[in-house]
Design an enzyme around this catalytic site. Sequence first.
Site, PDB file in Angstrom:
ATOM      1  N   HIS A  30      45.834 -53.125  18.072  1.00  0.00           N
ATOM      2  CA  HIS A  30      44.163 -53.040  18.406  1.00  0.00           C
ATOM      3  C   HIS A  30      42.973 -53.595  17.778  1.00  0.00           C
ATOM      4  O   HIS A  30      41.801 -53.679  18.487  1.00  0.00           O
ATOM      5  CB  HIS A  30      44.140 -51.579  19.116  1.00  0.00           C
ATOM      6  CG  HIS A  30      45.846 -50.918  20.006  1.00  0.00           C
ATOM      7  ND1 HIS A  30      46.217 -51.592  20.241  1.00  0.00           N
ATOM      8  CD2 HIS A  30      46.512 -49.838  18.892  1.00  0.00           C
ATOM      9  CE1 HIS A  30      47.486 -51.000  21.094  1.00  0.00           C
ATOM     10  NE2 HIS A  30      47.044 -50.053  19.998  1.00  0.00           N
ATOM     11  N   GLY A  53      56.279 -47.400  15.044  1.00  0.00           N
ATOM     12  CA  GLY A  53      56.995 -46.625  14.173  1.00  0.00           C
ATOM     13  C   GLY A  53      56.127 -47.359  12.290  1.00  0.00           C
ATOM     14  O   GLY A  53      56.392 -47.020  11.529  1.00  0.00           O
ATOM     15  N   TYR A  54      55.105 -48.215  12.662  1.00  0.00           N
ATOM     16  CA  TYR A  54      55.063 -48.845  11.146  1.00  0.00           C
ATOM     17  C   TYR A  54      55.984 -48.684  10.287  1.00  0.00           C
ATOM     18  O   TYR A  54      57.286 -49.622  10.377  1.00  0.00           O
ATOM     19  CB  TYR A  54      53.696 -48.065  10.862  1.00  0.00           C
ATOM     20  CG  TYR A  54      52.436 -47.486  12.203  1.00  0.00           C
ATOM     21  CD1 TYR A  54      51.577 -48.793  11.918  1.00  0.00           C
ATOM     22  CD2 TYR A  54      52.599 -46.889  12.791  1.00  0.00           C
ATOM     23  CE1 TYR A  54      50.225 -48.737  12.848  1.00  0.00           C
ATOM     24  CE2 TYR A  54      51.342 -47.299  14.104  1.00  0.00           C
ATOM     25  CZ  TYR A  54      51.152 -47.594  13.980  1.00  0.00           C
ATOM     26  OH  TYR A  54      49.707 -48.061  14.598  1.00  0.00           O
ATOM     27  N   GLY A 102      53.826 -55.329  18.759  1.00  0.00           N
ATOM     28  CA  GLY A 102      53.807 -53.673  18.328  1.00  0.00           C
ATOM     29  C   GLY A 102      55.288 -53.440  18.581  1.00  0.00           C
ATOM     30  O   GLY A 102      55.259 -52.744  19.725  1.00  0.00           O
ATOM     31  N   ASP A 147      50.453 -54.297  22.612  1.00  0.00           N
ATOM     32  CA  ASP A 147      50.274 -52.869  21.469  1.00  0.00           C
ATOM     33  C   ASP A 147      50.038 -52.836  20.130  1.00  0.00           C
ATOM     34  O   ASP A 147      51.474 -51.995  20.363  1.00  0.00           O
ATOM     35  CB  ASP A 147      51.225 -52.422  22.457  1.00  0.00           C
ATOM     36  CG  ASP A 147      51.230 -50.528  22.194  1.00  0.00           C
ATOM     37  OD1 ASP A 147      49.736 -50.537  22.036  1.00  0.00           O
ATOM     38  OD2 ASP A 147      52.095 -49.688  22.538  1.00  0.00           O
ATOM     39  N   GLU A 173      46.561 -53.842  25.861  1.00  0.00           N
ATOM     40  CA  GLU A 173      46.325 -52.298  26.129  1.00  0.00           C
ATOM     41  C   GLU A 173      45.284 -51.983  25.026  1.00  0.00           C
ATOM     42  O   GLU A 173      44.747 -53.286  23.972  1.00  0.00           O
ATOM     43  CB  GLU A 173      48.093 -51.116  25.525  1.00  0.00           C
ATOM     44  CG  GLU A 173      49.071 -51.971  26.473  1.00  0.00           C
ATOM     45  CD  GLU A 173      50.465 -50.881  26.286  1.00  0.00           C
ATOM     46  OE1 GLU A 173      50.073 -50.321  25.145  1.00  0.00           O
ATOM     47  OE2 GLU A 173      51.382 -50.907  27.062  1.00  0.00           O
TER      48      GLU A 173
HETATM   49  C1  LIG Z   1      51.038 -48.321  18.896  1.00  0.00           C
HETATM   50  S1  LIG Z   1      52.314 -48.887  17.373  1.00  0.00           S
HETATM   51  C2  LIG Z   1      53.135 -49.845  18.744  1.00  0.00           C
HETATM   52  C3  LIG Z   1      53.501 -48.369  20.323  1.00  0.00           C
HETATM   53  C4  LIG Z   1      55.239 -49.451  20.938  1.00  0.00           C
HETATM   54  N1  LIG Z   1      54.715 -50.501  21.775  1.00  0.00           N
HETATM   55  C5  LIG Z   1      55.480 -48.078  22.205  1.00  0.00           C
HETATM   56  O1  LIG Z   1      54.698 -47.849  23.373  1.00  0.00           O
HETATM   57  O2  LIG Z   1      56.545 -48.227  21.113  1.00  0.00           O
HETATM   58  C6  LIG Z   1      51.818 -50.626  17.164  1.00  0.00           C
HETATM   59  C7  LIG Z   1      53.216 -51.582  16.567  1.00  0.00           C
HETATM   60  O3  LIG Z   1      52.008 -52.329  15.913  1.00  0.00           O
HETATM   61  C8  LIG Z   1      52.239 -53.026  14.463  1.00  0.00           C
HETATM   62  N2  LIG Z   1      51.021 -53.898  14.179  1.00  0.00           N
HETATM   63  C9  LIG Z   1      49.962 -53.380  13.612  1.00  0.00           C
HETATM   64  N3  LIG Z   1      49.325 -54.663  13.066  1.00  0.00           N
HETATM   65  C10 LIG Z   1      49.991 -55.435  13.140  1.00  0.00           C
HETATM   66  C11 LIG Z   1      50.020 -56.717  12.865  1.00  0.00           C
HETATM   67  N4  LIG Z   1      48.907 -57.528  12.430  1.00  0.00           N
HETATM   68  N5  LIG Z   1      51.030 -57.794  13.670  1.00  0.00           N
HETATM   69  C12 LIG Z   1      51.858 -57.066  13.763  1.00  0.00           C
HETATM   70  N6  LIG Z   1      52.526 -55.695  14.560  1.00  0.00           N
HETATM   71  C13 LIG Z   1      50.976 -54.909  14.144  1.00  0.00           C
HETATM   72  C14 LIG Z   1      52.822 -51.670  13.912  1.00  0.00           C
HETATM   73  O4  LIG Z   1      53.560 -51.474  12.487  1.00  0.00           O
HETATM   74  C15 LIG Z   1      52.806 -50.414  14.910  1.00  0.00           C
HETATM   75  O5  LIG Z   1      53.681 -50.799  14.689  1.00  0.00           O
END
Ligand SMILES: C[S@@+](CC[C@H](N)C(=O)[O-])C[C@H]1O[C@@H](n2cnc3c(N)ncnc32)[C@H](O)[C@@H]1O
Length: 400
Positions: A271, A200-201, A197, A268, A296
């Site tokens: 979730h 920024g999606y 994770g 992260d 997390e």
């Molecule tokens: C909460 S943010 C991460 C924040 C970052 N770790 C920080 O602390 O600055 C969650 C990220 O997980 C990614 N994400 C969500 N589902 C996912 C999946 N199935 N596989 C990979 N990445 C995923 C999203 O695109 C998003 O950018």
Amino acid sequence: MTIQRAHDDILKLILAAEGGTEQIDAAIRAVGAERTAAILADELVNRADLHEIPGPGTAGVDIQLALAFEGGTVHHVVRVGKSAEHEAGRVDAPHATLESDLAELLRSVLGPWRGVEAQTLRIVWHDLENVERLGGTMHVFPVVRRLVRGTTGRHEDLGELSLRNGSDKWGLHFYTPHYDRHFGPLRDRPLKILELGIGGYGNPASGGGSLRMWKRYFPRSVVYGVDVFDKAPLREQRIHTVEGDLSSAEFLESLGRDLGPFDIVIDDASHGNADLIAAFKALFPYVRPGGLYAAEDLQTSYWPGYGGSSKELNSPATSMGFLKALLDGLNHEERELPEGTTASETDLTLTGAHFYPSLAIFEKGVNAEGASASWIPRQQMSYEEMSAVDWGEGLTADKD
Ligand SMILES: C[S@@+](CC[C@H](N)C(=O)[O-])C[C@H]1O[C@@H](n2cnc3c(N)ncnc32)[C@H](O)[C@@H]1O
């Protein structure tokens, strides 16, 4: 999935930096003196946070690096204007020159902190008497000082790094004090870190706050971030991004196989309860002995919208239900295991578990203390029975 084996050069330098002179010189030769200078300049610019300096004035500031190696001098220039750039070469009229032995600079920038600082580092100020030129560029002094600061063993606060780099690990969540407690002793080591994770999606240039934070907190680490979206624009020296969907079992498996083993893994990402459990199962085996695995946002363990439950607290389908069950594995040597079963690989390698609000951190190692021999009675003995036992001289002496 094609994952590039990134950062080979910097890894060579990081590892050599804690060695002797011959090892350091050999690594510089292997990587190339100019490439070494570029890598070190990049670290210094990153650590200097030059964008925080007010200005720049009408003119930019050029700082010449002159780095001695094997009888020659490697020249590299740091240019600070609206942004900070660096490139190989010389400038005609730098505002200041930083002179140093290249090998020594390598040791002080990428070696274990508290190691030898760059003793030969010398600042040569140019044109100090030229008030007209200096007038527009007074910030040459903070620029130079901040570049030099990057060569010293300064430990930065993790909460501060989280705020400055745009991670929510402090402020929205309050994870950084816990991370500092567990990660602090590893700060000085050459580590490979994986965070699931990036943040920024769907916006490729957005996110990466925690990757930048880890890079600074662990100055000798290489940090890998994984996201379902392409985050290539966030790559930096010591930060590599990988695109993939963590809810795919094949992708998870390939991560460990192609990039592991890791010293630290941090989950992260989505979730979702099922994703968190699958990631732990797939990646905990790829954590090195002595390493750590962090999960997390465990609040979603109680939220049905993420596959959690506030009613079935011990359900193995929820994050907390699954993670709590690992605690019995910690005591696998003491438990009577069901007929025909043996301790799992996780039981044999989990050596510690720490739970905080919405965060859990697991220690990896060898869980085989052998403390409870089979002849030790499993029934509680009376004081009389205990007193009658011959505990052996050593133990008696200890009791005294
Ligand atoms: C909460 S943010 C991460 C924040 C970052 N770790 C920080 O602390 O600055 C969650 C990220 O997980 C990614 N994400 C969500 N589902 C996912 C999946 N199935 N596989 C990979 N990445 C995923 C999203 O695109 C998003 O950018």
